[in-house]
Design a protein around this motif. Sequence first.
Motif, PDB file in Angstrom:
ATOM      1  N   ASP A 183       0.844  -1.193   0.000  1.00 46.41           N
ATOM      2  CA  ASP A 183       0.000   0.000   0.000  1.00 46.41           C
ATOM      3  C   ASP A 183       0.882   1.246   0.000  1.00 46.41           C
ATOM      4  O   ASP A 183       1.409   1.651   1.032  1.00 46.41           O
ATOM      5  CB  ASP A 183      -0.910  -0.015   1.235  1.00 46.41           C
ATOM      6  N   THR A 184       1.049   1.852  -1.165  1.00 43.72           N
ATOM      7  CA  THR A 184       1.867   3.060  -1.271  1.00 43.72           C
ATOM      8  C   THR A 184       1.307   3.965  -2.348  1.00 43.72           C
ATOM      9  O   THR A 184       0.764   3.497  -3.348  1.00 43.72           O
ATOM     10  CB  THR A 184       3.335   2.715  -1.601  1.00 43.72           C
ATOM     11  N   ASP A 185       1.436   5.262  -2.122  1.00 46.58           N
ATOM     12  CA  ASP A 185       0.998   6.237  -3.121  1.00 46.58           C
ATOM     13  C   ASP A 185       2.119   6.583  -4.095  1.00 46.58           C
ATOM     14  O   ASP A 185       1.898   7.337  -5.041  1.00 46.58           O
ATOM     15  CB  ASP A 185       0.528   7.525  -2.417  1.00 46.58           C
ATOM     16  N   ALA A 186       3.311   6.058  -3.840  1.00 50.16           N
ATOM     17  CA  ALA A 186       4.463   6.370  -4.698  1.00 50.16           C
ATOM     18  C   ALA A 186       5.176   5.080  -5.085  1.00 50.16           C
ATOM     19  O   ALA A 186       6.276   4.799  -4.592  1.00 50.16           O
ATOM     20  CB  ALA A 186       5.406   7.322  -3.979  1.00 50.16           C
ATOM     21  N   PRO A 187       4.579   4.255  -5.946  1.00 51.02           N
ATOM     22  CA  PRO A 187       5.178   2.964  -6.289  1.00 51.02           C
ATOM     23  C   PRO A 187       6.525   3.078  -6.995  1.00 51.02           C
ATOM     24  O   PRO A 187       7.293   2.120  -6.999  1.00 51.02           O
ATOM     25  CB  PRO A 187       4.124   2.320  -7.200  1.00 51.02           C
ATOM     26  N   CYS A 188       6.808   4.246  -7.586  1.00 50.43           N
ATOM     27  CA  CYS A 188       8.093   4.428  -8.273  1.00 50.43           C
ATOM     28  C   CYS A 188       9.127   5.113  -7.397  1.00 50.43           C
ATOM     29  O   CYS A 188      10.126   5.635  -7.903  1.00 50.43           O
ATOM     30  CB  CYS A 188       7.897   5.234  -9.557  1.00 50.43           C
ATOM     31  N   ALA A 189       8.913   5.139  -6.094  1.00 48.50           N
ATOM     32  CA  ALA A 189       9.867   5.771  -5.177  1.00 48.50           C
ATOM     33  C   ALA A 189      10.031   4.883  -3.953  1.00 48.50           C
ATOM     34  O   ALA A 189       9.560   5.205  -2.871  1.00 48.50           O
ATOM     35  CB  ALA A 189       9.388   7.161  -4.785  1.00 48.50           C
ATOM     36  N   GLN A 190      10.696   3.740  -4.140  1.00 49.74           N
ATOM     37  CA  GLN A 190      10.892   2.815  -3.039  1.00 49.74           C
ATOM     38  C   GLN A 190      12.115   1.943  -3.308  1.00 49.74           C
ATOM     39  O   GLN A 190      12.614   1.867  -4.426  1.00 49.74           O
ATOM     40  CB  GLN A 190       9.651   1.944  -2.839  1.00 49.74           C
ATOM     41  N   VAL A 191      12.601   1.313  -2.248  1.00 49.61           N
ATOM     42  CA  VAL A 191      13.707   0.375  -2.355  1.00 49.61           C
ATOM     43  C   VAL A 191      13.233  -0.966  -1.808  1.00 49.61           C
ATOM     44  O   VAL A 191      12.723  -1.039  -0.683  1.00 49.61           O
ATOM     45  CB  VAL A 191      14.946   0.857  -1.570  1.00 49.61           C
ATOM     46  N   VAL A 192      13.382  -2.035  -2.609  1.00 50.82           N
ATOM     47  CA  VAL A 192      12.901  -3.354  -2.223  1.00 50.82           C
ATOM     48  C   VAL A 192      14.106  -4.275  -2.008  1.00 50.82           C
ATOM     49  O   VAL A 192      14.798  -4.617  -2.964  1.00 50.82           O
ATOM     50  CB  VAL A 192      11.981  -3.949  -3.309  1.00 50.82           C
ATOM     51  N   PRO A 193      14.396  -4.684  -0.759  1.00 48.33           N
ATOM     52  CA  PRO A 193      15.493  -5.613  -0.499  1.00 48.33           C
ATOM     53  C   PRO A 193      15.036  -7.054  -0.730  1.00 48.33           C
ATOM     54  O   PRO A 193      13.988  -7.473  -0.236  1.00 48.33           O
ATOM     55  CB  PRO A 193      15.828  -5.370   0.974  1.00 48.33           C
ATOM     56  N   VAL A 194      15.815  -7.828  -1.480  1.00 50.91           N
ATOM     57  CA  VAL A 194      15.406  -9.173  -1.902  1.00 50.91           C
ATOM     58  C   VAL A 194      16.472 -10.195  -1.509  1.00 50.91           C
ATOM     59  O   VAL A 194      17.671  -9.963  -1.679  1.00 50.91           O
ATOM     60  CB  VAL A 194      15.190  -9.234  -3.431  1.00 50.91           C
ATOM     61  N   PHE A 195      16.025 -11.341  -0.995  1.00 47.09           N
ATOM     62  CA  PHE A 195      16.888 -12.491  -0.727  1.00 47.09           C
ATOM     63  C   PHE A 195      16.316 -13.678  -1.485  1.00 47.09           C
ATOM     64  O   PHE A 195      15.182 -14.089  -1.246  1.00 47.09           O
ATOM     65  CB  PHE A 195      16.930 -12.786   0.776  1.00 47.09           C
ATOM     66  N   ASP A 196      17.089 -14.230  -2.431  1.00 44.45           N
ATOM     67  CA  ASP A 196      16.574 -15.313  -3.264  1.00 44.45           C
ATOM     68  C   ASP A 196      17.022 -16.689  -2.785  1.00 44.45           C
ATOM     69  O   ASP A 196      16.841 -17.694  -3.482  1.00 44.45           O
ATOM     70  CB  ASP A 196      16.976 -15.116  -4.731  1.00 44.45           C
ATOM     71  N   GLY A 197      17.591 -16.749  -1.573  1.00 46.81           N
ATOM     72  CA  GLY A 197      18.068 -18.012  -1.036  1.00 46.81           C
ATOM     73  C   GLY A 197      19.542 -18.235  -1.284  1.00 46.81           C
ATOM     74  O   GLY A 197      20.163 -19.088  -0.642  1.00 46.81           O
TER      75      GLY A 197
END
Length: 312
Positions: A183-197
Amino acid sequence: MARHGAEKAKGGWLGKAAALCCAFLAAPAALLAESEEGSALLQSGLFDTDRAAITAVDLSYEVYGGGFHVLSLATQAIVTPRRYEIVSRLETRGIADTLFNGQMDSQAHGLMTPAGPELLTYAQDYAGYFGERSVDIARTADGSYEVTAEPPDGIHADGSLPAHTLRGTIDPLTASVFTAINDTDAPCAQVVPVFDGRRVFRLRFRPDGEEILQPESENAYAGPALRCKVTYEAVAGFSRDWYIDQAKDPLKPFTIWLASFESADKKEGAPDRFNVPVRLLIETRYLNGVAHLSRAIIDGEERIALNASAQP
């Protein structure tokens, strides 16, 4: 020698394209409401149909490289105010199926929190030209992860990661629909940290304007979209060869177009709109890859139909 060349290709544009597709895509194909997996999710007890506002999102993507159809992606997601469940299948098509045939199945489930999605379990299985590969991740009671991976490369070859490196990460499948379920009003202004195993990386979004998309194929979204630039940032688990390859051929920021689809579910707690990835552009030294949203079903309502272009 031929096999070595294939492995180089795997680590080159094919590997990059696969990583980026996993990070962008996964919103679902026409399987959820009718499929055994979708029915099982609804009947599993994870989702209380009497008290929770359940949203079913079902999207299909087709991926092209150098003008050739190379991949198809089907993913199904069920989201409530408290939980989410996602399953996906990525399959080679066309010339890629001839040269590097393979299939990858993934599933993830987790909790919806005020801070965003929180992973509980993730599993990924690949079988095809490059052999068999699998990853299983489970969150433990203390907030860390139990991970098994075959073959044991990435962090499993280099040693375990410190807990702070994994804190706040989500899996690739959850990351692929992060813009839709977060839930965000700014989907193009974020950082998503990912761990793929095996590896930890960040997807750094920044806004790049708005655009009215024209369909580039018969089965593609047409209409208004937000354009985002996304940078892939390595954090841990990457080999020395990977960094050498990046020094020679840096991975360019890729472009994602997001369209806003209104939710048909008016129950309390259900989201008003979903920001769905409708197009992805990956540019490399060898060729460009483009993924198109070809079908979208949200809460049983078809928003983009096969063999037709539509606006939400």
